[in-house]
Design a protein around this motif. Structure first.
Motif, PDB file in Angstrom:
ATOM      1  N   LYS A   9      69.865  65.591  62.264  1.00 44.39           N
ATOM      2  CA  LYS A   9      69.975  66.929  61.673  1.00 44.39           C
ATOM      3  C   LYS A   9      69.363  66.953  60.271  1.00 44.39           C
ATOM      4  CE  LYS A   9      74.053  68.632  64.166  1.00 44.39           C
ATOM      5  NZ  LYS A   9      75.449  69.117  64.047  1.00 44.39           N
ATOM      6  N   LEU A  12      65.643  66.856  60.402  1.00 40.73           N
ATOM      7  CA  LEU A  12      65.104  68.187  60.677  1.00 40.73           C
ATOM      8  C   LEU A  12      65.134  69.071  59.436  1.00 40.73           C
ATOM      9  CD1 LEU A  12      66.710  68.839  64.196  1.00 40.73           C
ATOM     10  CD2 LEU A  12      64.310  68.349  63.689  1.00 40.73           C
ATOM     11  N   ILE A  15      62.254  68.122  57.331  1.00 42.40           N
ATOM     12  CA  ILE A  15      61.007  68.669  57.871  1.00 42.40           C
ATOM     13  C   ILE A  15      60.869  70.147  57.501  1.00 42.40           C
ATOM     14  CG2 ILE A  15      59.796  69.280  60.009  1.00 42.40           C
ATOM     15  CD1 ILE A  15      60.965  66.708  61.237  1.00 42.40           C
ATOM     16  N   ALA A  34      68.127  77.072  59.000  1.00 40.19           N
ATOM     17  CA  ALA A  34      68.235  75.767  59.664  1.00 40.19           C
ATOM     18  C   ALA A  34      69.659  75.221  59.582  1.00 40.19           C
ATOM     19  CB  ALA A  34      67.259  74.784  59.043  1.00 40.19           C
ATOM     20  N   LEU A  38      71.978  74.415  62.794  1.00 44.01           N
ATOM     21  CA  LEU A  38      72.409  73.028  62.990  1.00 44.01           C
ATOM     22  C   LEU A  38      73.893  72.824  62.721  1.00 44.01           C
ATOM     23  CD1 LEU A  38      69.386  71.205  61.289  1.00 44.01           C
ATOM     24  CD2 LEU A  38      69.870  71.336  63.753  1.00 44.01           C
ATOM     25  N   THR A 231      61.745  62.370  54.177  1.00 48.70           N
ATOM     26  CA  THR A 231      61.058  63.258  55.123  1.00 48.70           C
ATOM     27  C   THR A 231      60.406  64.425  54.384  1.00 48.70           C
ATOM     28  OG1 THR A 231      62.691  62.716  56.828  1.00 48.70           O
ATOM     29  CG2 THR A 231      61.317  64.655  57.210  1.00 48.70           C
TER      30      THR A 231
END
Length: 270
Positions: A9, A12, A15, A34, A38, A231
C-alpha cells in the motif's frame, strides 16, 4: 502477510506521489484519493512531508545546473555588479518574490485550508477547475525568456502557487498555467515553476521536522515510510523527465482531458 500488504500500500502511495508531483494534476489531491481507496488514514503531516522531500530531492537533482548557475551568478553580481550576471540575479529575485504569497498564506491559513478542503469532493471540483485552466491556455505560446520577466509576473505566479495550497489544485499546474498566461515561453515557464517549488518545499521540510519527530506512527511505520520515500524519489525523477518532454512539445491539453475525466468520475463514484 499483513506487513507485506501494508508495504504494498505504501509502495502504491509512493508511486502516486512521485507520478503526480511534477505534472499538473495535484499530488495532494491524488494522495487523498489513494489513501481513501487503500483504507489508509494518516495522522499528522509526517508522511506528506517525507514524500514531498523525496520529490524535492529528485527535482532538485534534475535542475541542479540551473540552481548552481543562479546561486553563483547572483553572488557574483552582488560582488562585482557585472551585467553578465544580472539576469541570474534578477531571476533569483523573482523566485523570492514569487515564493512570498504562498509562504504568507501557508503560515496564516494552512491548518484551516487542510481542515476544510481535505476531502474527495473538493479534490474533484479542483481537478475540474485545473482542467478548465489547462484548456484555456492550450494554444498560448509566450515570448518571455528568463531575462524578460518582471516583478509583476513573479507576484502573479506566486499568488497562483498560493491558491494551490487547496488540495486538488495542482501546484505545478497553477504555476505553469499562470506563467504561460503572463507570456512566458514553455521552457521558462517550466523552469520558473519548479524554481518556485524548491524553496516552498524546503520551508515545508524545515517547519515539518517537529511533525516527523512527533509522528505517533514513526516506529510502527518506519519500513513503509522508507518504501514510500524511495519509491517517490525514483518515480518523481522519471515523471519530471516525462513532463519536461510534454512541455517541450506543448501538449498540456492531454492533462486537461485527464482532469475533466478524473473530476467527473470522483463526483459520481466517491
Amino acid at each position: 502477510m499483513t506487513d507485506l500488504l501494508l508495504w504494498l500500500k505504501y509502495l502504491l502511495l509512493g508511486i502516486v506521489q512521485g507520478a503526480t508531483e511534477p505534472i499538473p494534476v495535484s499530488s495532494s489531491g491524488h494522495l487523498i484519493i489513494a489513501q481513501k481507496l487503500l483504507g489508509i488514514e494518516q495522522r499528522g503531516l509526517a508522511f506528506e512531508i517525507l514524500t514531498n522531500t523525496a520529490s524535492l530531492i529528485a527535482i532538485s537533482f534534475i535542475f541542479r545546473k540551473d540552481i548552481m548557475r543562479l546561486i553563483v551568478g547572483s553572488l557574483r553580481f552582488v560582488q562585482t555588479r557585472e551585467k553578465s550576471y544580472r539576469a541570474d540575479f534578477m531571476f533569483a529575485a523573482y523566485v523570492v518574490v514569487g515564493t512570498v504569497p504562498a509562504v504568507i498564506i501557508a503560515l496564516l491559513f494552512k491548518d484551516q485550508i487542510e481542515s476544510y478542503f481535505s476531502n474527495v469532493r473538493t479534490v474533484a471540483v479542483s481537478l475540474l477547475i485545473t482542467g478548465v485552466a489547462l484548456w484555456l491556455i492550450r494554444n498560448l505560446r509566450g515570448r518571455k525568456r528568463d531575462g524578460d520577466l518582471s516583478f509583476k509576473d513573479a507576484l502573479i505566479v506566486g499568488m497562483a502557487q498560493a491558491v494551490a495550497l487547496i488540495p486538488g489544485i495542482s501546484r505545478s499546474g497553477s504555476t505553469v498555467i499562470t506563467s504561460i498566461a503572463v507570456g512566458m515561453k514553455q521552457d521558462t515557464a517550466l523552469r520558473f515553476s519548479f524554481m518556485l517549488y524548491i524553496p516552498i518545499s524546503l520551508g515545508g521540510l524545515v517547519l515539518g521536522i517537529s511533525d516527523i519527530a512527533g509522528d505517533p506512527d514513526r516506529s510502527t511505520l518506519a519500513i513503509p515510510y522508507i518504501i514510500a520515500f524511495l519509491t517517490t524519489l525514483v518515480v518523481t525523477y522519471f515523471a519530471m523527465k516525462w513532463f519536461m518532454n510534454i512541455m517541450a512539445k506543448g501538449n498540456l491539453i492531454y492533462f486537461a482531458y485527464y482532469c475533466f475525466a478524473a473530476g467527473i468520475l470522483l463526483l459520481i463514484f466517491l
